[in-house]
Design a protein around this motif. Structure first.
Motif, PDB file in Angstrom:
ATOM      1  N   TRP A 443     -10.548  15.486  -3.565  1.00  0.00           N
ATOM      2  CA  TRP A 443      -9.465  15.147  -2.637  1.00  0.00           C
ATOM      3  C   TRP A 443      -8.552  14.123  -3.298  1.00  0.00           C
ATOM      4  O   TRP A 443      -8.960  13.386  -4.188  1.00  0.00           O
ATOM      5  CB  TRP A 443      -9.976  14.639  -1.296  1.00  0.00           C
ATOM      6  CG  TRP A 443     -10.806  13.394  -1.342  1.00  0.00           C
ATOM      7  CD1 TRP A 443     -12.131  13.297  -1.643  1.00  0.00           C
ATOM      8  CD2 TRP A 443     -10.363  12.057  -1.073  1.00  0.00           C
ATOM      9  NE1 TRP A 443     -12.552  12.001  -1.574  1.00  0.00           N
ATOM     10  CE2 TRP A 443     -11.491  11.205  -1.218  1.00  0.00           C
ATOM     11  CE3 TRP A 443      -9.141  11.489  -0.701  1.00  0.00           C
ATOM     12  CZ2 TRP A 443     -11.412   9.837  -1.028  1.00  0.00           C
ATOM     13  CZ3 TRP A 443      -9.073  10.123  -0.511  1.00  0.00           C
ATOM     14  CH2 TRP A 443     -10.195   9.305  -0.670  1.00  0.00           C
ATOM     15  N   ILE A 444      -7.283  14.105  -2.858  1.00  0.00           N
ATOM     16  CA  ILE A 444      -6.224  13.337  -3.527  1.00  0.00           C
ATOM     17  C   ILE A 444      -5.675  12.281  -2.579  1.00  0.00           C
ATOM     18  O   ILE A 444      -5.509  12.536  -1.379  1.00  0.00           O
ATOM     19  CB  ILE A 444      -5.111  14.276  -4.022  1.00  0.00           C
ATOM     20  CG1 ILE A 444      -5.632  15.129  -5.176  1.00  0.00           C
ATOM     21  CG2 ILE A 444      -3.874  13.516  -4.451  1.00  0.00           C
ATOM     22  CD1 ILE A 444      -4.638  16.128  -5.699  1.00  0.00           C
ATOM     23  N   ASP A 445      -5.389  11.121  -3.131  1.00  0.00           N
ATOM     24  CA  ASP A 445      -4.788  10.044  -2.367  1.00  0.00           C
ATOM     25  C   ASP A 445      -3.621   9.456  -3.153  1.00  0.00           C
ATOM     26  O   ASP A 445      -3.621   9.486  -4.386  1.00  0.00           O
ATOM     27  CB  ASP A 445      -5.824   8.956  -2.065  1.00  0.00           C
ATOM     28  CG  ASP A 445      -5.343   7.976  -0.994  1.00  0.00           C
ATOM     29  OD1 ASP A 445      -4.485   8.375  -0.189  1.00  0.00           O
ATOM     30  OD2 ASP A 445      -5.834   6.831  -0.966  1.00  0.00           O
ATOM     31  N   GLN A 446      -2.626   8.951  -2.421  1.00  0.00           N
ATOM     32  CA  GLN A 446      -1.487   8.258  -3.019  1.00  0.00           C
ATOM     33  C   GLN A 446      -1.495   6.818  -2.514  1.00  0.00           C
ATOM     34  O   GLN A 446      -1.650   6.590  -1.308  1.00  0.00           O
ATOM     35  CB  GLN A 446      -0.159   8.920  -2.622  1.00  0.00           C
ATOM     36  CG  GLN A 446      -0.125  10.434  -2.783  1.00  0.00           C
ATOM     37  CD  GLN A 446      -0.017  10.867  -4.229  1.00  0.00           C
ATOM     38  OE1 GLN A 446       0.197  10.053  -5.116  1.00  0.00           O
ATOM     39  NE2 GLN A 446      -0.172  12.163  -4.464  1.00  0.00           N
ATOM     40  N   SER A 447      -1.331   5.864  -3.405  1.00  0.00           N
ATOM     41  CA  SER A 447      -1.372   4.465  -2.972  1.00  0.00           C
ATOM     42  C   SER A 447      -0.448   3.629  -3.846  1.00  0.00           C
ATOM     43  O   SER A 447      -0.222   3.939  -5.017  1.00  0.00           O
ATOM     44  CB  SER A 447      -2.802   3.918  -3.047  1.00  0.00           C
ATOM     45  OG  SER A 447      -3.289   3.997  -4.377  1.00  0.00           O
ATOM     46  N   GLY A 448       0.057   2.542  -3.252  1.00  0.00           N
ATOM     47  CA  GLY A 448       0.937   1.635  -3.987  1.00  0.00           C
ATOM     48  C   GLY A 448       2.189   1.332  -3.183  1.00  0.00           C
ATOM     49  O   GLY A 448       2.287   1.638  -1.985  1.00  0.00           O
ATOM     50  N   GLU A 449       3.150   0.731  -3.850  1.00  0.00           N
ATOM     51  CA  GLU A 449       4.400   0.335  -3.201  1.00  0.00           C
ATOM     52  C   GLU A 449       5.593   0.815  -4.027  1.00  0.00           C
ATOM     53  O   GLU A 449       5.524   0.872  -5.262  1.00  0.00           O
ATOM     54  CB  GLU A 449       4.458  -1.182  -3.029  1.00  0.00           C
ATOM     55  CG  GLU A 449       3.333  -1.722  -2.156  1.00  0.00           C
ATOM     56  CD  GLU A 449       3.417  -3.228  -1.946  1.00  0.00           C
ATOM     57  OE1 GLU A 449       4.378  -3.832  -2.476  1.00  0.00           O
ATOM     58  OE2 GLU A 449       2.542  -3.785  -1.263  1.00  0.00           O
ATOM     59  N   ILE A 450       6.660   1.159  -3.329  1.00  0.00           N
ATOM     60  CA  ILE A 450       7.897   1.630  -3.961  1.00  0.00           C
ATOM     61  C   ILE A 450       9.055   0.779  -3.439  1.00  0.00           C
ATOM     62  O   ILE A 450       9.170   0.563  -2.234  1.00  0.00           O
ATOM     63  CB  ILE A 450       8.172   3.116  -3.654  1.00  0.00           C
ATOM     64  CG1 ILE A 450       7.093   4.009  -4.259  1.00  0.00           C
ATOM     65  CG2 ILE A 450       9.544   3.532  -4.183  1.00  0.00           C
ATOM     66  CD1 ILE A 450       7.283   5.485  -3.934  1.00  0.00           C
ATOM     67  N   ASP A 451       9.894   0.333  -4.344  1.00  0.00           N
ATOM     68  CA  ASP A 451      11.138  -0.334  -3.977  1.00  0.00           C
ATOM     69  C   ASP A 451      12.299   0.579  -4.354  1.00  0.00           C
ATOM     70  O   ASP A 451      12.565   0.798  -5.540  1.00  0.00           O
ATOM     71  CB  ASP A 451      11.273  -1.686  -4.687  1.00  0.00           C
ATOM     72  CG  ASP A 451      10.568  -2.800  -3.940  1.00  0.00           C
ATOM     73  OD1 ASP A 451      10.725  -2.869  -2.711  1.00  0.00           O
ATOM     74  OD2 ASP A 451       9.851  -3.586  -4.577  1.00  0.00           O
ATOM     75  N   VAL A 452      12.962   1.131  -3.342  1.00  0.00           N
ATOM     76  CA  VAL A 452      14.171   1.928  -3.567  1.00  0.00           C
ATOM     77  C   VAL A 452      15.354   0.973  -3.501  1.00  0.00           C
ATOM     78  O   VAL A 452      15.570   0.311  -2.484  1.00  0.00           O
ATOM     79  CB  VAL A 452      14.313   3.045  -2.518  1.00  0.00           C
ATOM     80  CG1 VAL A 452      15.512   3.925  -2.853  1.00  0.00           C
ATOM     81  CG2 VAL A 452      13.047   3.872  -2.441  1.00  0.00           C
TER      82      VAL A 452
END
Length: 663
Positions: A443-452
């Protein structure tokens, strides 16, 4: 005006928008914007009502021409829309004040007579007064809206009937003209019989030219009707046989893309026998059989970011940069929706491999990817749309196998540019983690932070991808975000999940709340009702047997004429895997990788001996990409490969002599 002023806004075409309970904005759609604040909600509503009435009067004072009618219609629609927004705001306020009043009444019922009774009665009285004021404002807004709609409804019906009558008269006139034309042609043929080779010498001289000009002077020309259905086709045989009617060129039908690929075969392979010696190593340097792949290359996976291109189309139409930021942020989240079930590894592209995604006719955009480096593996991507936006990115994947899970860290920058506003956005991707590598279901997970970041205005959207936790009460795959201006003031909040949908809400008020985790003080936002900004497309039927590909992914490896010889569709091992011939695909994959290593050694031999050695003690590769060049972006200050042009021109001419032979 008889005196000077800082600026004016034409009230007839002005936009009046509500910001919060006491503030509202008047603008002309351009640089002129007035931010106004009233002393209370009721005062604000009185101002808006007065301005709307003045605006309606201003519209009525326009010229009584067709142009005036169009402007009046637009103004009325804007007025009605503004009224609807007022009603929506009043509704939100009634719900808020009603809830507060209900709480106070409940608290009052539970109190005994005492010192607190007077304070509670005062609170109930204040909240009841607010509720009554807001309800009256709602009733007045409804009355204004109904009155405005009724008055204009009669006018529109009358105008529509006038247009219908005029159209009928025009059709009758056209019919009479056609009959007269037919009659004149028959009379001319009856009076004179001309051979087919006859030519009138007088028409070649000045007099013939002059006659033609005089005839043109007597003609009256009309603009074509906007509705093609309004034209009448006459089936008069003699008219059709003598009057040539130019035929429009036949449009090539939009290509029907495939909706299925062969089902995934059920081949067993001992994963541990391959992975046990790879812990801690770079994944791109591990020779992996196609059994762990999906029949797409990383270039095609990168192109899948455009599945929800409509978000950028809508962003290009936004007048507000803050609202545009919401659509760009939603687009960044949408690119992860395809990964939730996609546990197969894409093929590592060969150096010089390309992939084009030409959807100009269907969707208005064209996309090109090229593998510009092999170690580290890096892909450059450029897409442009007729709707007014350009997307470019360079992605380098860093990956580590940790035993139980695999971490994939995309490095590099993504940039989006809009033609009309010159807004320039940039952001980076978050970390992807594949769990249960050895035992259990992947199974796949996405984690972290993005600054647009909008480099032109200073607007920013901070997105948080919450990592999955068994003990968390939050919904899985949760994403939250806040849009702020250059001063740090919050204007919108975004919330949702990266695998399903995102919503955005306009912030009316913010305040500091209780301390959250790690002693950080939380900010509490009061917002208007949330609106859906993005929703994932459903997977096609039978997707679980086709690597969980989306409808777009199913078309990416479909054979297509005219693409470059280096296109991923022409890659033989990937094609064999898609067709279910995995043993043959593995043999072909080894051949291609060895061919690539041989080409690299040849380039090193050809490099000048004076070239310095790199950290590993080998000669630096002097490879240069064919369609992209490495440059520093002046706006964001980042270095990335940017499309230098020439690909689509080469495709139109069918000239691919410059392409290397990599397959």
């Amino acid at each position: 005006m008889g005196h000077t002023c800082r600026g004016t806004i034409n009230l007839a075409t002005a936009n009046i928008a509500v910001e919060d309970s006491c503030n509202f904005v008047i603008s002309n759609g351009g640089a002129q914007i007035y931010h106004l604040k009233a002393s209370s909600e009721v005062e604000r509503q009185r101002w808006i009502t007065a301005l709307e009435l003045a605006k309606a009067n201003a519209a009525n004072m326009q010229d009584e021409s067709g142009e005036r009618d169009r402007k009046e219609l637009q103004s009325t629609l804007r007025t009605l829309n503004s009224k609807v927004e007022d009603l929506s705001t009043c509704n939100d306020l009634i719900v808020k004040h009603g809830s507060a009043l209900q709480r106070s009444l409940s608290e009052l019922e539970g109190l005994r007579a005492g010192a607190d009774m007077g304070e509670k009665i005062r609170q109930v009285t204040e909240r009841a007064t607010l509720f009554r004021i807001t309800s009256n404002a709602m009733i007045n807004a409804c009355r204004d809206f109904l009155s405005l709609a009724q008055s204009h409804s009669k006018r529109w019906q009358k105008s529509l009937q006038s247009e219908r009558d005029q159209r009928i008269r025009l059709e009758e006139t056209l019919e009479q003209l056609a009959k007269q034309h037919n009659h004149l042609e028959r009379a001319f043929r009856g009076a004179t019989v001309l051979p087919s080779s006859f030519s009138n010498p007088s028409l070649d001289g000045p007099s013939g030219k002059g006659d033609a000009s005089d005839e043109d002077d007597d003609n009256e020309f009309f603009d074509a009707m906007e509705d093609p259905a309004g034209f009448i086709t006459y089936d008069d045989v003699s008219l059709a046989s003598n009057a040539e009617s130019p035929q429009p060129p036949e449009l090539e039908p939009v290509r029907q893309r495939r909706t299925r690929i062969p089902d995934k075969p059920n081949y067993y392979l001992n994963l541990w026998s391959i992975m046990k010696n790879c812990i801690g190593k770079e994944l791109s340097k591990i020779p992996m059989p196609v059994n762990f792949n999906e029949p797409l290359s990383m270039l095609q996976r990168l192109s899948e970011d455009l599945e929800y291109y409509e978000l950028l189309d809508k962003a290009a139409k936004c007048h507000s940069s803050l609202e545009q930021m919401c659509y760009v942020a939603a687009f960044t989240v949408s690119s992860y929706s395809t990964t939730v079930h996609r546990t197969g590894k894409p093929f590592n592209p060969l150096l010089g491999e390309t992939f084009e995604l030409d959807r100009l006719r269907e969707c208005g955009y064209r996309s090109l990817c090229e593998q510009v480096s092999h170690h580290p593996p890096a892909a450059a991507h450029h897409a442009f749309s007729e709707k007014g936006w350009t997307l470019r990115q360079e992605i380098t994947l860093a990956s580590k196998f940790r035993g139980k899970y695999l971490s994939i860290m995309p490095l590099g920058s993504i940039q989006c540019l809009f033609d009309k506003s010159n807004n320039h956005y940039s952001w980076k991707k978050v970390t992807t983690t594949v769990h249960n590598i050895i035992v259990g279901k992947l199974w796949i997970d996405q984690s972290g932070e993005i600054d647009v970041i909008n480099h032109k205005t200073g607007d920013r959207c901070h997105l948080k991808f919450a990592p999955y936790s068994y003990f968390s009460r939050d919904v899985p795959r949760k994403v939250t975000g806040v849009v702020t201006d250059k001063e740090g003031k919050a204007h919108y909040v975004l919330s949702g999940t990266w695998d399903e949908k995102m919503e955005f809400s306009r912030i009316m008020q913010s305040s500091k709340g209780e301390n959250g985790t790690e002693g950080k003080q939380r900010t509490v936002y009061q917002t208007l009702k949330a609106k859906e900004i993005w929703k994932k497309n459903p997977l096609p039927e039978g997707a679980e047997n086709m690597y969980y590909f989306s409808s777009l992914a199913l078309t990416l490896n479909e054979p297509e004429e005219g693409v470059a010889p280096t296109d991923s569709r022409r890659r033989p091992d990937q094609r064999l895997m898609e067709e279910g011939q995995w043993d043959e695909a593995n043999a072909e994959k080894q051949r291609l990788e060895e061919k690539q290593r041989f080409a690299r050694r040849e380039r090193e031999r050809e490099a000048v001996k004076a070239v310095s050695l790199d950290e590993e003690g080998t000669h630096q590769d002097n490879y240069q990409p064919l369609w992209f060049k490495n440059t520093e972006d002046a706006v964001s200050g980042e270095t990335l490969h940017v499309y230098k042009g020439g690909y689509w021109e080469a495709k139109e001419q069918g000239l691919w002599d410059m392409c290397p032979e990599i397959f």
